[in-house]
Motif scaffolding. Sequence first.
Motif, PDB file in Angstrom:
ATOM      1  N   GLU A   1      42.240  45.297  41.482  1.00  0.00           N
ATOM      2  CA  GLU A   1      43.251  44.305  41.850  1.00  0.00           C
ATOM      3  C   GLU A   1      43.782  44.589  43.255  1.00  0.00           C
ATOM      4  O   GLU A   1      43.933  43.693  44.083  1.00  0.00           O
ATOM      5  N   ASN A   2      44.034  45.874  43.530  1.00  0.00           N
ATOM      6  CA  ASN A   2      44.559  46.263  44.832  1.00  0.00           C
ATOM      7  C   ASN A   2      43.589  45.888  45.959  1.00  0.00           C
ATOM      8  O   ASN A   2      43.973  45.320  46.986  1.00  0.00           O
TER       9      ASN A   2
ATOM     10  N   THR B   1      43.252  53.151  36.110  1.00  0.00           N
ATOM     11  CA  THR B   1      43.359  54.594  36.304  1.00  0.00           C
ATOM     12  C   THR B   1      44.013  54.890  37.646  1.00  0.00           C
ATOM     13  O   THR B   1      43.526  54.448  38.688  1.00  0.00           O
TER      14      THR B   1
ATOM     15  N   PRO C   1      40.320  48.714  36.937  1.00  0.00           N
ATOM     16  CA  PRO C   1      41.051  47.464  37.178  1.00  0.00           C
ATOM     17  C   PRO C   1      42.267  47.652  38.089  1.00  0.00           C
ATOM     18  O   PRO C   1      42.631  46.746  38.835  1.00  0.00           O
ATOM     19  N   LEU C   2      42.868  48.847  38.033  1.00  0.00           N
ATOM     20  CA  LEU C   2      44.052  49.079  38.861  1.00  0.00           C
ATOM     21  C   LEU C   2      43.691  49.022  40.346  1.00  0.00           C
ATOM     22  O   LEU C   2      44.391  48.406  41.146  1.00  0.00           O
ATOM     23  N   ASN C   3      42.591  49.649  40.685  1.00  0.00           N
ATOM     24  CA  ASN C   3      42.166  49.614  42.080  1.00  0.00           C
ATOM     25  C   ASN C   3      41.515  48.283  42.434  1.00  0.00           C
ATOM     26  O   ASN C   3      41.667  47.792  43.553  1.00  0.00           O
TER      27      ASN C   3
END
Lengths: 732, 168, 430
Positions: A635-636, A193, A631-633
């Motif tokens: 990984e970051n 997201t 998951p987007l954050n």
Amino acid sequence: MLARRNFLKVSLAAGGGMLLTATLPAAAKAATLGKAGTDAVALNAYLQIAPDGLITITAKNPEVGQGVKMMLPMLIAEELDADWSKVQIAQADLDARYPGQVAGGSTATPLNWLPMRQVGAAGRQMLIAAAAAQWGVPAAECETAPGVVLHKATGQSLSFGALATQAASMPVPDVKTLKLKDPKTFRIIGQPTRNLEVPRIVTGQPMFGIDVSVPGMLYAVFQKCDVHGGKLVRSNVADIRKLPGVRAAFEVKGGTDLRGLLDGVAVVADNWWQANRARQQLDIIWDEGNVAGQSSHDFAATAIRMSKGRPESILRRDGNPDAAFGKAAHVLEAAYSYPFLSHTNLEPQNCTAHVKDGQVEIWAPTQNPAPGAALVSSTLGVPPTAIKVHMVRAGGGFGRRLSNDYMVEAAWISKVAGAPVKLLWTREDDMRHDMYRPGGFHFFKAGVDANGQLIAFRDHFVTYSQDGAIAASADMSPAEFPARMVEHLEFGVSMIPLRAPTGPMRAPRSNAFGFAFQSFLDELAHASGVDPVQFAHNILGAPRLLPDPPMPRQGPGFDTGRMRGVIDLVAEKSGWGKQTFPHGTGMGLAYYFSHLGYFAEVVQATVNATGEITVDKVWVAGDIGSQIINPLNAENQAQGSALDGISQALGQALTIDGGRIVEGNFDSVLPLRMRQAPPVEVHFLVSDHPPTGLGEPALPPALPALANAIFAATGKRIRSLPFKDHDLSAAA
Amino acid sequence: MLIGKTDRVEFCGTMKYSVEINGAKRTVDIDGETPLLWVLRDTLDLKGTKFGCGAAQCGACTVHMNGHPIRACQTPIASVGDARITTIEAIGDSKVGKHVQEAWIELDVPQCGYCQAGQIMSATALLTRNPAPTDHDINVAMSGNVCRCATYTRIRAAIKHAAKAGSI
Amino acid sequence: MNRMVLLAAFLISLLMGGSAWAQTPPSPTARGEYLARAGDCVACHSTPGGKAFAGGLKMGTPLGAIYATNITPDIETGIGTYTEQEFDRAVRRGVAKDGRRLYPAMPYPSYAKLSDDDVQVLYEYFMRAVPPAHQVNQPSEIPTLLKPRWPMAVWNAVFVGGGNGFTSDPQHDAAWNRGAYLVEGPGHCGACHTARGIAYEEKALDRSSLAFLAGANLDGWYAPSLRQNRATGLGGWSKEDIVAFLKTGHNKHGSAYGSMRDVINNSTPYLTDEDLNDIAVYLTSLPATVEEKAPVYDDATATALAEGSSDPGAAVYAGQCQSCHKETGGAAPPFLPALAGNPTVLDRDASSLINIVLNGSAPLMAKGAPSPYRMPQYRAQLSNQQVAEVVSFIRSGWGNNAPRVSAGDVATLRKSTDPASDQPVILRMR
């Protein structure tokens, strides 16, 4: 499939169960928050829904780049069954209705995973109740789809927007009756997201603490003594008042708490440049007090002297290490050390404050607003009820903004200047007035038997004391790994008196211990001729849960099986042991458990003939439980944490000399730069455990993994940080 | 007696400077030594350009002067003359700048976000000059911009993403 | 002859009195303080944060380190018992009260040119206006074998000679002569800007020699030529440029660095405009040592930087230097020095340029106000090879035509120098 009792277990252990009772009922009909239309309706302190269906969710915690401002609303939106495209997020102020408004310890996920979902579920239940009442059907027959309540039997549907007003008058459901979604049906949680703030960030909208502007605001700087806690004797402040743009300049007599208001001179001007230029002409006589021995050089000499004697105290002793060394096939001794570090938030410390008629209004990029308000209250002598704190997005936290020294300074300066002021520190102020990650020294000795099993381990940890007690974040847990894995083990501690203030920095203690312990364990593996992965298996033994170590925030305990799981995953993903590298290139492994997260990392590095280190690639494997919320954050955060560790390892150190920090800017403390940044591959091992936080635990293994890679590449063991101080030209 | 008198030496003293910011002429009455950064932030209320180090070491204050990336914290207003200054607030007016911003959103680059205005300014200057940069080109052009959260992996990917968008 | 010199000095001091001190003649101590400023006594005879003139500054000499002495009027540890004659002997002859010969780190070969009147007011100042500070002098670290100071007498005889007082030149006007007096005498510019011979003597002490102020390497810095050399000297500077430089530490051609920082921080900004102008009049009269071509700006370098160059030095420049010094090499003078055509960049000896890149520069403090911009240090960020490449690039870019430097040159300076502090150095005169 998740075991529901796990959620309850962690939330109860962490005090989460109290959260909802403290907030939901009281907040059910709370005033409208945020910037939604005036006709929006609040269902509770977190949720309001406008007739057009726009949902405003309030994020209660401080945002410092960890993504909590997205994560908490995602939990609420999921259980509300909101249409995510209709969600906007508002930032809460410091507000008694919200518990735990703090960004620290990677706690936001474990503490809020259940309560925030309950907030959403309660809202959903109220919307369903409103629809059921309108349709005259049992609520149990109604269901929701994103943004609408449905009654399939009659084919009726109403949007959340249409139901909002009526829903707000429905009784607040009992927590016990709330039905949470089956995680298999999650539509928002678990989806990559995008951060809703990014469009504002990339167009340069004012949103950080430094960007705050209030009518009539003046700009302030504050000169303190670079020897921490030095007292002001006299200054030429009268001359400073005559300089261009200066509106006020005055001496401040502070206290002795290094985290509170200290002695200094404040300069207030029409713009910040004028204030700071005037401040540069200050000539201040300080009473620096006794700075004898307060230098990095003296600390190192003292540590070496201490290491030759018995530790001042014994933190833990199992079995008889001395006798066990005699039985070991391989015995190794090594001394490790690491320096003091500054947090170096890219946004220097700042705060805007307006003290007027006994009321204090504060706009602070802080990780920890409540103690800040208390500090302002006690220092200015105003009641806590007269203080309002707005939490403003912070340009990085890393633990620095858990302290609120800048907040009390801004409030004091505003009070004396009689105007709203924005206090902004220079980079040099920031580096020289930090709550430093304490340096430390480990004098290790260990023995490995002929089977490659670690049988004896000793660490004489030389750390720092302040005012007679152990300095903040300079302590060590008796359960520090590999304690409890080794039959004969001793942890001893000695302390050097320190004047500089210390405090938590991202993965406190772990960020340093990881380097020292995991490097030394790698040394032991190589000395015993055992592959480091196998050596880790030998130490960890059979999968088992070890009970709570006596440190806060360590949750249910240490699960050796989960640790092995991520070690095996990272070995697989990195192709560990499957490649042969030319001399000068190698892979290193390290693993570490902190903040409820299990992480293992492999670094591949190359050292060229001139001794220059290139980090070729980093593989990260982590187990943070059953659910990666975004998951987007995730990984970051994991990539950033690993690179933060690489950054510290390569180029960061502070030198103390005469009680003051020598370095002042990024020309001497070297942050990682693009040309040094390797690709970072992140893998999560989803396990049947409650979700935990990700702000910190991916950091600690990065440093030793790199040190171990350099050893594999060159045969040279680096035992002190940072690596820039080591000449590797001969080793490659 | 202390030194540090008030009769300081002025390079320029306060005077009127007319500068072109984001396509518009702006006049400021200010000491010529004042860095462009503080003129933008405090005088012209353009707060997208950030202060990070005050020593050209972090890149948070990167703006364009005639299309070249410069550090506004080390650019005295007196030296700006009639150069065109572009800041993060207007970089999206250029095609390349727009692609870069979109790539940043698409790949969800920022964490705290504080450095990203400077990163975007440097990336836009790079892609304007070199529409298909190699990793080495990216290293050279972007190493003056520090990301304390270390979002370098995504910054690199976003630059390549924007380059691709630009080539279509 | 002697009488003529004295007469000339007297006439000059009258002239000076007329121009510099306006109507009310200042007190002898005020004039002494002015002279102490002109001589920058405080720079060597104080330590940062220490008591004014109490000594203690460590100075490297080829024989070993020596420490500047306490010249406050403290009876026990300073010069409190000095008579005016003894004071004069120390300042103009380099002989201490007890007969010891001073090491020529004390620029008495220059101070020998001080007028009697100036020595007198200097004595008045030190005895009456400087607060006594009890601070015992530190012994020198010169090995005992080399310690006997009698050779200094021989040294003095050979290198200082019988030179006595300042010789004015009737060919020139009063302004020129005043400038010559300040430069050759109290200003002791030659101590850094004139090369030294094998016995540590300055190769020339006045304008009679082309070696005078022709540039010299000292402590890892190259103090550039102050002569009219077009590329490496002041040939391209107007008198106004020189005055601006001495007043602020900056002008459109460059900024002060190295030991010149001490001069800016404590000395020349405190001189009157008339005196600064006279210094400029004098300096611009010193002929070039060799015929040099003025550098001609070439914009090929800017174009190459804008388009991306394969030169490894250009890559370092683009990454580390360009955002301030610009692709044009023009930077933003007087705040940030231009690199194109800058004498320090063009000098054969690249020590200063390498030193600044490695170590950055400490803040200049013109009359207590630090300069707003400062060169950061790069010793931790760039390897010797990278510094050599970028310095070579700068020395050959934009029409500059100075020789390349090697990584070895950088390595030598990296070892012998320390990073500059970003903290302003405050030396108090009282």
